[in-house]
Design a protein around this motif. Structure first.
Motif, PDB file in Angstrom:
ATOM      1  N   ALA A 276      36.727  29.130  11.637  1.00 28.10           N
ATOM      2  CA  ALA A 276      37.670  29.287  12.746  1.00 28.10           C
ATOM      3  C   ALA A 276      37.055  30.060  13.919  1.00 28.10           C
ATOM      4  O   ALA A 276      37.638  30.130  15.002  1.00 28.10           O
ATOM      5  CB  ALA A 276      38.906  30.024  12.250  1.00 28.10           C
ATOM      6  N   LYS A 277      35.877  30.649  13.684  1.00 23.73           N
ATOM      7  CA  LYS A 277      35.267  31.495  14.718  1.00 23.73           C
ATOM      8  C   LYS A 277      34.479  30.628  15.695  1.00 23.73           C
ATOM      9  O   LYS A 277      33.270  30.383  15.531  1.00 23.73           O
ATOM     10  CB  LYS A 277      34.348  32.513  14.044  1.00 23.73           C
ATOM     11  CG  LYS A 277      34.344  33.874  14.682  1.00 23.73           C
ATOM     12  CD  LYS A 277      33.625  34.847  13.785  1.00 23.73           C
ATOM     13  CE  LYS A 277      33.350  36.163  14.472  1.00 23.73           C
ATOM     14  NZ  LYS A 277      32.468  37.028  13.686  1.00 23.73           N
ATOM     15  N   LYS A 278      35.182  30.137  16.711  1.00 28.11           N
ATOM     16  CA  LYS A 278      34.555  29.237  17.693  1.00 28.11           C
ATOM     17  C   LYS A 278      33.450  29.938  18.473  1.00 28.11           C
ATOM     18  O   LYS A 278      33.588  31.118  18.818  1.00 28.11           O
ATOM     19  CB  LYS A 278      35.627  28.786  18.707  1.00 28.11           C
ATOM     20  CG  LYS A 278      36.122  27.379  18.436  1.00 28.11           C
ATOM     21  CD  LYS A 278      37.153  26.928  19.455  1.00 28.11           C
ATOM     22  CE  LYS A 278      36.897  27.315  20.892  1.00 28.11           C
ATOM     23  NZ  LYS A 278      37.956  27.055  21.824  1.00 28.11           N
ATOM     24  N   LEU A 279      32.394  29.212  18.796  1.00 30.48           N
ATOM     25  CA  LEU A 279      31.372  29.796  19.673  1.00 30.48           C
ATOM     26  C   LEU A 279      31.973  30.027  21.055  1.00 30.48           C
ATOM     27  O   LEU A 279      32.751  29.192  21.536  1.00 30.48           O
ATOM     28  CB  LEU A 279      30.196  28.839  19.818  1.00 30.48           C
ATOM     29  CG  LEU A 279      29.030  28.996  18.853  1.00 30.48           C
ATOM     30  CD1 LEU A 279      28.087  27.818  18.980  1.00 30.48           C
ATOM     31  CD2 LEU A 279      28.285  30.301  19.086  1.00 30.48           C
ATOM     32  N   PRO A 280      31.613  31.122  21.710  1.00 30.33           N
ATOM     33  CA  PRO A 280      32.109  31.336  23.072  1.00 30.33           C
ATOM     34  C   PRO A 280      31.531  30.304  24.056  1.00 30.33           C
ATOM     35  O   PRO A 280      30.554  29.626  23.747  1.00 30.33           O
ATOM     36  CB  PRO A 280      31.602  32.721  23.443  1.00 30.33           C
ATOM     37  CG  PRO A 280      30.904  33.261  22.292  1.00 30.33           C
ATOM     38  CD  PRO A 280      30.755  32.210  21.247  1.00 30.33           C
ATOM     39  N   VAL A 281      32.097  30.255  25.227  1.00 29.34           N
ATOM     40  CA  VAL A 281      31.566  29.445  26.323  1.00 29.34           C
ATOM     41  C   VAL A 281      30.303  30.150  26.828  1.00 29.34           C
ATOM     42  O   VAL A 281      30.374  31.312  27.230  1.00 29.34           O
ATOM     43  CB  VAL A 281      32.596  29.384  27.482  1.00 29.34           C
ATOM     44  CG1 VAL A 281      32.028  28.660  28.681  1.00 29.34           C
ATOM     45  CG2 VAL A 281      33.887  28.761  26.986  1.00 29.34           C
ATOM     46  N   VAL A 282      29.156  29.474  26.798  1.00 28.87           N
ATOM     47  CA  VAL A 282      27.905  30.086  27.257  1.00 28.87           C
ATOM     48  C   VAL A 282      27.301  29.205  28.360  1.00 28.87           C
ATOM     49  O   VAL A 282      27.128  28.005  28.176  1.00 28.87           O
ATOM     50  CB  VAL A 282      26.884  30.249  26.097  1.00 28.87           C
ATOM     51  CG1 VAL A 282      25.597  30.903  26.603  1.00 28.87           C
ATOM     52  CG2 VAL A 282      27.475  31.066  24.954  1.00 28.87           C
ATOM     53  N   THR A 283      27.006  29.816  29.495  1.00 31.28           N
ATOM     54  CA  THR A 283      26.451  29.076  30.638  1.00 31.28           C
ATOM     55  C   THR A 283      24.922  29.072  30.574  1.00 31.28           C
ATOM     56  O   THR A 283      24.350  29.571  29.601  1.00 31.28           O
ATOM     57  CB  THR A 283      26.908  29.716  31.966  1.00 31.28           C
ATOM     58  OG1 THR A 283      26.393  31.059  32.017  1.00 31.28           O
ATOM     59  CG2 THR A 283      28.425  29.742  32.064  1.00 31.28           C
ATOM     60  N   GLY A 284      24.262  28.529  31.594  1.00 33.96           N
ATOM     61  CA  GLY A 284      22.799  28.496  31.586  1.00 33.96           C
ATOM     62  C   GLY A 284      22.214  28.064  32.916  1.00 33.96           C
ATOM     63  O   GLY A 284      22.914  27.974  33.930  1.00 33.96           O
ATOM     64  N   GLN A 285      20.909  27.798  32.884  1.00 34.85           N
ATOM     65  CA  GLN A 285      20.219  27.311  34.090  1.00 34.85           C
ATOM     66  C   GLN A 285      18.897  26.664  33.700  1.00 34.85           C
ATOM     67  O   GLN A 285      18.230  27.145  32.776  1.00 34.85           O
ATOM     68  CB  GLN A 285      19.928  28.477  35.059  1.00 34.85           C
ATOM     69  CG  GLN A 285      19.079  28.054  36.241  1.00 34.85           C
ATOM     70  CD  GLN A 285      18.903  29.120  37.317  1.00 34.85           C
ATOM     71  OE1 GLN A 285      18.655  28.793  38.454  1.00 34.85           O
ATOM     72  NE2 GLN A 285      19.036  30.379  36.990  1.00 34.85           N
ATOM     73  N   ASP A 286      18.529  25.644  34.381  1.00 39.04           N
ATOM     74  CA  ASP A 286      17.210  24.978  34.317  1.00 39.04           C
ATOM     75  C   ASP A 286      17.207  23.659  33.552  1.00 39.04           C
ATOM     76  O   ASP A 286      16.190  22.967  33.546  1.00 39.04           O
ATOM     77  CB  ASP A 286      16.089  25.857  33.722  1.00 39.04           C
ATOM     78  CG  ASP A 286      15.658  26.957  34.676  1.00 39.04           C
ATOM     79  OD1 ASP A 286      16.008  26.877  35.876  1.00 39.04           O
ATOM     80  OD2 ASP A 286      14.987  27.898  34.221  1.00 39.04           O
ATOM     81  N   ALA A 287      18.292  23.318  32.874  1.00 39.11           N
ATOM     82  CA  ALA A 287      18.321  22.043  32.137  1.00 39.11           C
ATOM     83  C   ALA A 287      17.127  21.906  31.201  1.00 39.11           C
ATOM     84  O   ALA A 287      16.490  20.854  31.141  1.00 39.11           O
ATOM     85  CB  ALA A 287      18.405  20.861  33.105  1.00 39.11           C
TER      86      ALA A 287
END
Ligand code: BGC
Length: 380
Positions: A276-287
């Motif tokens: 039930a412990k969903k991963l948080p929303v994680v952003t990024g850069q560079d593809a």
């Protein structure tokens, strides 16, 4: 829109750059005007090969210049400042006609730039602005502030507070978020973090986003040399210090895919992403390809794509203009003050990539193939 974070970071960077401030005259192109391409050498100094974007940048600049008949001296500095200084010194003594430099530490190359100016070698700052020197002749990069806005926006979209079209989402929050920034000696960091925080601030002020660790200053959230392991360690520490009471992290602002993968590893090791412990929303850069696979698999939320092929084109255009004793064409002559002067710049647009955008933005444009995305690895 408040630029508080940008200003705070800017003055820290300025203080650093003033300490390293040099004199010297700007390069003016030497006597290259009547030489043939085969007689001209462009020195290309890149920071590191640990991130695939810099390998792609180096290769693209080199092959595009070579296709025009120029000689290229491409060097990578292993993220080590003295190595980069030495490599640039050597390019100068070996008679480079133009320098293209992506600096490790934006303030550390003043004496090299002074030597370049004395030898009338024009200097193009590549992606990262060199600070504290008047001997930087041109800057090619992306709209770095917009990169930060895109990262902040992607976090809000991932949490459901905004829709992709910018309209208000259905989620109410409050959400626990943590913040990561890049290396403070990289001039871009202030733009990325500033743009993101300007975007997130109204939600923090309204109590919709809570930074449970209370770590919000650039110094607290920075990641020296952009290292994945450093980010993983910090995320582990955040989980232990601020989330040992049963609370969960819902979102993490990350400025670069390598950092995102460090953050995700720490979260997975702590049980996120299973049950039930969903991963948080994680952003990024560079593809980066490993992150594109994670986005495709629903593990990482997004990245910001900066087409390094187009950046290489701009670097080549600028180098060629200098070699032909012309001024390169700028599209921004106001934003990039390096502490000593405003450096004329050519800035390219950026694009956010969520899972749904992978095909149109990255595969159809030939940046990655569908096979590479599925494997999470670049074909050699
Ligand atoms: C670049 C980013 C990159 C970061 C780490 C920055 O200067 O603009 O594209 O993610 O360095 O390499």
């Amino acid at each position: 829109m408040s630029r508080k974070f940008l200003v705070a970071l800017g003055s820290a960077a300025l203080a650093l750059s003033l300490a390293a401030c040099s004199g010297g005259g700007a390069g003016s192109g030497g006597d290259t005007g009547d030489k043939k391409p085969g007689d001209l050498t462009i020195g290309v100094s890149m920071p590191t090969q640990t991130s695939e974007r810099w390998i792609a940048d180096g290769n693209a600049v080199k092959s595009k210049l070579e296709a025009k008949g120029y000689k290229v001296d491409l060097q990578y500095a292993g993220d080590d400042i003295p190595t980069q200084s030495q490599q640039v010194d050597q390019m100068i003594t070996q008679g480079a006609d133009v320098l293209v430099i992506a600096a490790i530490d934006g303030t550390a190359l003043s004496s090299q730039l002074q030597a370049a100016a004395a030898a009338k070698i024009p200097v193009i700052s590549y992606d990262r602005l060199i600070r504290g020197s008047k001997d930087v002749d041109f800057y090619v990069s992306f709209d770095n502030y917009k990169v930060g806005v895109a990262q902040g926006t992607a976090l809000l979209v991932g949490l459901g507070l905004l829709n992709k079209d910018g309209s208000k989402g259905t989620a109410k929050g409050p959400f626990n978020v943590e913040l990561f920034a890049g290396s403070l000696d990289d001039n871009n960091t202030q733009y990325f973090f500033g743009g993101a925080m300007d975007t997130l601030k109204p939600f923090v002020d309204a109590g919709t986003l809570k930074v449970k660790s209370k770590q919000t200053t650039p110094e607290q959230v920075a990641t020296l040399r952009w290292q994945q392991e450093t980010a993983q360690k910090r995320m582990e520490n955040l989980l232990t210090s601020s989330y040992n009471d049963g609370s969960k992290v819902d979102g993490v602002l990350s400025p670069y895919d390598g950092i995102s993968r460090g953050i995700i590893t720490a979260l997975q090791n702590a049980g996120y992403g299973s049950g039930a412990k969903k991963l948080p929303v994680v952003t990024g850069q560079d593809a980066e390809i490993a992150s594109i696979k994670l986005i495709n698999d629903g593990v990482q939320n997004s990245t910001v794509f900066k087409d390094t092929r187009l950046l290489a084109d701009q670097a080549v255009n600028a180098a060629e203009a200098f070699l032909q004793k012309k001024e390169p064409q700028a599209n921004d002559t106001k934003t990039y003050n390096n502490g000593v002067k405003v450096v004329p710049a050519y800035l390219l647009p950026i694009a956010t990539v969520y899972k749904d955008d992978i095909k149109a933005t990255l595969i159809d444009s030939g940046y990655w193939t569908a096979e590479e995305v599925a494997a999470g690895q670049a074909k050699k």
